[in-house]
Design a protein around this motif. Sequence first.
Motif, PDB file in Angstrom:
ATOM      1  N   LYS A   1      19.491 -16.716   3.481  1.00  0.00           N
ATOM      2  CA  LYS A   1      18.115 -16.888   3.012  1.00  0.00           C
ATOM      3  C   LYS A   1      17.697 -15.608   2.296  1.00  0.00           C
ATOM      4  CE  LYS A   1      16.209 -20.738   5.121  1.00  0.00           C
ATOM      5  NZ  LYS A   1      17.406 -21.445   5.337  1.00  0.00           N
ATOM      6  N   THR A   2      16.655 -15.723   1.504  1.00  0.00           N
ATOM      7  CA  THR A   2      16.136 -14.516   0.861  1.00  0.00           C
ATOM      8  C   THR A   2      14.715 -14.251   1.335  1.00  0.00           C
ATOM      9  OG1 THR A   2      17.487 -14.784  -1.106  1.00  0.00           O
ATOM     10  CG2 THR A   2      15.527 -13.453  -1.337  1.00  0.00           C
ATOM     11  N   VAL A   3      14.492 -13.009   1.772  1.00  0.00           N
ATOM     12  CA  VAL A   3      13.137 -12.587   2.111  1.00  0.00           C
ATOM     13  C   VAL A   3      12.476 -12.134   0.815  1.00  0.00           C
ATOM     14  CG1 VAL A   3      11.785 -10.838   3.294  1.00  0.00           C
ATOM     15  CG2 VAL A   3      13.776 -11.848   4.426  1.00  0.00           C
ATOM     16  N   VAL A   4      11.315 -12.700   0.536  1.00  0.00           N
ATOM     17  CA  VAL A   4      10.570 -12.298  -0.652  1.00  0.00           C
ATOM     18  C   VAL A   4       9.303 -11.574  -0.207  1.00  0.00           C
ATOM     19  CG1 VAL A   4       9.399 -13.095  -2.727  1.00  0.00           C
ATOM     20  CG2 VAL A   4      11.454 -14.272  -1.935  1.00  0.00           C
ATOM     21  N   LEU A   5       9.151 -10.364  -0.700  1.00  0.00           N
ATOM     22  CA  LEU A   5       8.001  -9.546  -0.303  1.00  0.00           C
ATOM     23  C   LEU A   5       7.197  -9.211  -1.551  1.00  0.00           C
ATOM     24  CD1 LEU A   5       8.452  -8.568   2.707  1.00  0.00           C
ATOM     25  CD2 LEU A   5       8.198  -6.294   1.782  1.00  0.00           C
ATOM     26  N   PHE A   6       5.958  -9.620  -1.569  1.00  0.00           N
ATOM     27  CA  PHE A   6       5.089  -9.272  -2.690  1.00  0.00           C
ATOM     28  C   PHE A   6       4.133  -8.203  -2.200  1.00  0.00           C
ATOM     29  CE2 PHE A   6       4.907 -11.755  -6.634  1.00  0.00           C
ATOM     30  CZ  PHE A   6       4.171 -10.857  -7.365  1.00  0.00           C
ATOM     31  N   ILE A   7       4.125  -7.076  -2.885  1.00  0.00           N
ATOM     32  CA  ILE A   7       3.335  -5.938  -2.393  1.00  0.00           C
ATOM     33  C   ILE A   7       2.294  -5.537  -3.421  1.00  0.00           C
ATOM     34  CG2 ILE A   7       3.466  -3.505  -1.713  1.00  0.00           C
ATOM     35  CD1 ILE A   7       6.454  -4.149  -0.991  1.00  0.00           C
ATOM     36  N   ASP A   8       1.109  -5.241  -2.954  1.00  0.00           N
ATOM     37  CA  ASP A   8       0.045  -4.764  -3.838  1.00  0.00           C
ATOM     38  C   ASP A   8      -0.526  -3.489  -3.240  1.00  0.00           C
ATOM     39  OD1 ASP A   8      -2.012  -5.754  -6.101  1.00  0.00           O
ATOM     40  OD2 ASP A   8      -3.098  -4.798  -4.458  1.00  0.00           O
ATOM     41  N   LEU A   9      -0.783  -2.509  -4.087  1.00  0.00           N
ATOM     42  CA  LEU A   9      -1.328  -1.252  -3.584  1.00  0.00           C
ATOM     43  C   LEU A   9      -2.856  -1.326  -3.583  1.00  0.00           C
ATOM     44  CD1 LEU A   9       0.939   1.281  -5.476  1.00  0.00           C
ATOM     45  CD2 LEU A   9       1.348   0.113  -3.304  1.00  0.00           C
ATOM     46  N   ASP A  10      -3.459  -1.032  -2.448  1.00  0.00           N
ATOM     47  CA  ASP A  10      -4.920  -1.024  -2.394  1.00  0.00           C
ATOM     48  C   ASP A  10      -5.425   0.336  -2.886  1.00  0.00           C
ATOM     49  OD1 ASP A  10      -4.504  -3.451  -1.168  1.00  0.00           O
ATOM     50  OD2 ASP A  10      -4.570  -2.581   0.845  1.00  0.00           O
ATOM     51  N   ARG A  11      -6.595   0.299  -3.499  1.00  0.00           N
ATOM     52  CA  ARG A  11      -7.265   1.501  -4.016  1.00  0.00           C
ATOM     53  C   ARG A  11      -6.519   2.153  -5.169  1.00  0.00           C
ATOM     54  NH1 ARG A  11      -7.486   2.080   1.459  1.00  0.00           N
ATOM     55  NH2 ARG A  11      -5.892   3.705   1.503  1.00  0.00           N
ATOM     56  N   PHE A  12      -5.486   1.492  -5.695  1.00  0.00           N
ATOM     57  CA  PHE A  12      -4.754   2.136  -6.790  1.00  0.00           C
ATOM     58  C   PHE A  12      -5.612   2.217  -8.050  1.00  0.00           C
ATOM     59  CE2 PHE A  12      -2.241   1.966 -10.644  1.00  0.00           C
ATOM     60  CZ  PHE A  12      -1.532   3.142 -10.500  1.00  0.00           C
ATOM     61  N   LYS A  13      -6.332   1.133  -8.322  1.00  0.00           N
ATOM     62  CA  LYS A  13      -7.124   1.077  -9.553  1.00  0.00           C
ATOM     63  C   LYS A  13      -8.158   2.209  -9.580  1.00  0.00           C
ATOM     64  CE  LYS A  13     -10.018  -2.100 -12.191  1.00  0.00           C
ATOM     65  NZ  LYS A  13     -10.329  -0.995 -13.071  1.00  0.00           N
ATOM     66  N   GLU A  14      -8.830   2.396  -8.436  1.00  0.00           N
ATOM     67  CA  GLU A  14      -9.832   3.456  -8.360  1.00  0.00           C
ATOM     68  C   GLU A  14      -9.191   4.815  -8.642  1.00  0.00           C
ATOM     69  OE1 GLU A  14      -9.505   0.855  -6.488  1.00  0.00           O
ATOM     70  OE2 GLU A  14     -11.195   0.505  -5.109  1.00  0.00           O
TER      71      GLU A  14
ATOM     72  N   ASN B   1      -6.427   5.430 -10.298  1.00  0.00           N
ATOM     73  CA  ASN B   1      -5.998   5.481 -11.692  1.00  0.00           C
ATOM     74  C   ASN B   1      -7.179   5.753 -12.622  1.00  0.00           C
ATOM     75  OD1 ASN B   1      -3.690   5.250 -13.322  1.00  0.00           O
ATOM     76  ND2 ASN B   1      -4.333   3.227 -14.016  1.00  0.00           N
ATOM     77  N   ASP B   2      -8.282   5.042 -12.373  1.00  0.00           N
ATOM     78  CA  ASP B   2      -9.474   5.217 -13.209  1.00  0.00           C
ATOM     79  C   ASP B   2     -10.114   6.568 -12.956  1.00  0.00           C
ATOM     80  OD1 ASP B   2      -8.971   2.727 -14.112  1.00  0.00           O
ATOM     81  OD2 ASP B   2     -10.585   1.730 -12.998  1.00  0.00           O
ATOM     82  N   GLY B   3     -10.161   6.950 -11.674  1.00  0.00           N
ATOM     83  CA  GLY B   3     -10.911   8.147 -11.293  1.00  0.00           C
ATOM     84  C   GLY B   3     -10.153   9.435 -11.575  1.00  0.00           C
TER      85      GLY B   3
END
Length: 658
Positions: A259-272, A274-276
Amino acid sequence: MLAQRLLELAFKADLSAIAVSFTAGIGTCGYLWLQGGDQGFLLYWVIALFALSALRIIAHLRNGENGSTSALNLELASRWRWQNVTGLQCAGIMWAVLSMHTIATMPMESAFVLVLVVFSMSTGATGTLAPLNWPAKFYFLLMVGPIVAAFLARPMPEVTLAVVGLLFFLLNVVFHKANHQTLLKSEQLRLANGKLASALSREQAELKSLNEGLERRVKERTEDLLFLAEHDLLTGILNRTGASNYLATLAEHGGSNKKTVVLFIDLDRFKEMNDGLGHAVGDEVLRTVAARLRENSPSGAAVCRWGGDEFLILYPVDGSNALEEGRALADTLRGAVEAPIRAMSHELRVGFSAGVSISAMDQSSLYEAIRSADLALGEVKRQRRGATRVFSDDLGKRFERQLLISQSLRSALSKEELKVAYQPVVSAETHQLVAYEALLRWKSPFLGDVRPDEFIPIAEDLGEIIPIGKYVLDRGLEELAASEFGKTGVKLAINVSATQLVDNRWPQIVESTLTKHGISAEQLILEVTETAFDAADDNLVQSVLRACRQLGVEVHIDDFGTGYSSLERLHQYPVTALKIDRSFVQQMSSGGLAIIEGSLVIAKKSGLKTVAEGVETLEQARALAKLGVDHLQGYYFGKPEFHFNRPFKGPLSDANAG
Ligand code: C2E
Ligand code: CA
Ligand code: CA
């Protein structure tokens, strides 16, 4: 080059020339002997010819290549050259001696035979001696010259014969010259051709190596390009193309029990971040996160950057406990990613949200699993950032329904499937009708009744809430104007989403719709949830609401107490009332009361009115009135209906009072 070649040709003709000279010599002497020639002289002459021929043959053989009689040894060539010329001239001298002696001592017939032999040998030599130049001419002179001289030296000089001999000599010289030149030209051509051919083959070899070089470079470039096409420039890990190529390989070689484990990851607070702090810092954070994901993923896992701050991990595992492995991997990676990151003198922390799903090893399941992991991640982001969520069948069904809803929703308005219901709001003190809240109802032919809690968030995501919101405003005011309450000052509350409030045309829309239906602005209430003030564009939201307030429209904060907006900033918001959420009303006996009391204190301090919703019993109504709530709304007074039904509990002055 050319001289050498001519020498080689002369060498080739050498043996046959010696043989011709030798046989001609023996033959002539034999004939002269029979004609009564001087036997002693002839014997010596033949012996001398024999010796000369032998010497010439020895010289020839000694200078041949490896004992070959037809190829000249080039190292010995110059030695052979003078030996050959000497031998040739010696032969010429011998014939000269023979000619002069014969013409002087023998009768004319015998002399003629000799002259004939000498002339034909000389003529033959114009061909065989073509490779030589001056030595050949000198040889002709030796052969013919003495004959001419001997004719002239006779007691009765034979002038005619001498002239013929002279002409013959000149003819031989001319023929020889022509032969020599033809040979020269043809050899030059041959040489040029040879040069051309070798130049050609050299060029071909160069071309071949050039081609090979090019091919190698193309191959290298192709490999480079393939790497670039499959990898993310910033972080060096796989990009989407790389990921989908990896998926194809998995599907091809995966095996059925894996089987394949699929992991979708998102970084929290990254946008702030990057912008800041700037993109350079953002890039550094992404690079660090990518490196940590790679270092902490097991071997055999593919780590990809899906785009922005989203990462995808594909990890083929033994089929039996894939889910546990997936969870464990998510925990490990969370630990690694959430550790502090140093980027350009900042110490930063990013959050880690993940969606996990498990897939069989075929291509369509793998793609489906990526979508599922993405959906699970979406759910994390909506509900509780920083968590890991495993995709389940329930979640799948919910998403499926959401998909159906979003597909049907687009046409719901035009197909008139959306209707507005009205729920009365009464005064807490007198229970007299003060307003109606407009609440959307959707009866879908496919999905049946869909609750607004379900379809409103989807409409917001799709942007459909804009036309739907306008519709509620228009229809609500139209029906209010047509009802008996339009002229009595009863208000209409409509719910407005944050999405509608980041559109600065909204105040104009409100104003023109009010005008259109002849309802005064004071009769309209906009219910806005606290989350509207958390939006990224909260300045825009505030200015839009302020513009509505200036028209005279009321603004209520809906579901008050359930959000996290800063209460200190409440006075900054252009609001006129707080609407206490029904969850607090329904839990008044267990904790809800404190929040209601707190809300009332805040409202008093900020000069705001209060409305309580979800009032289902008289007890609740009484308790809320006692606490000082201004207005009440709930099933106790009336459910949402498609008409402006009067609250069925009449004013307190009636029988219900007390
Ligand atoms: P809301 O604004 O908090 O609306 C009040 C909800 O409480 C309504 O649910 C209403 O039917 C329900 N309710 C009223 N009295 C009682 C009661 O005594 N007991 C109980 N248990 N419930 C009561 P509904 O109609 O399902 O609406 C749900 C939410 O959908 C609304 O919450 C509102 O946020 C949203 N919504 C509805 N219509 C619209 C609309 O036109 N535009 C926008 N943007 N949102 C809307
Ligand atoms: Ca409401
Ligand atoms: Ca509410």
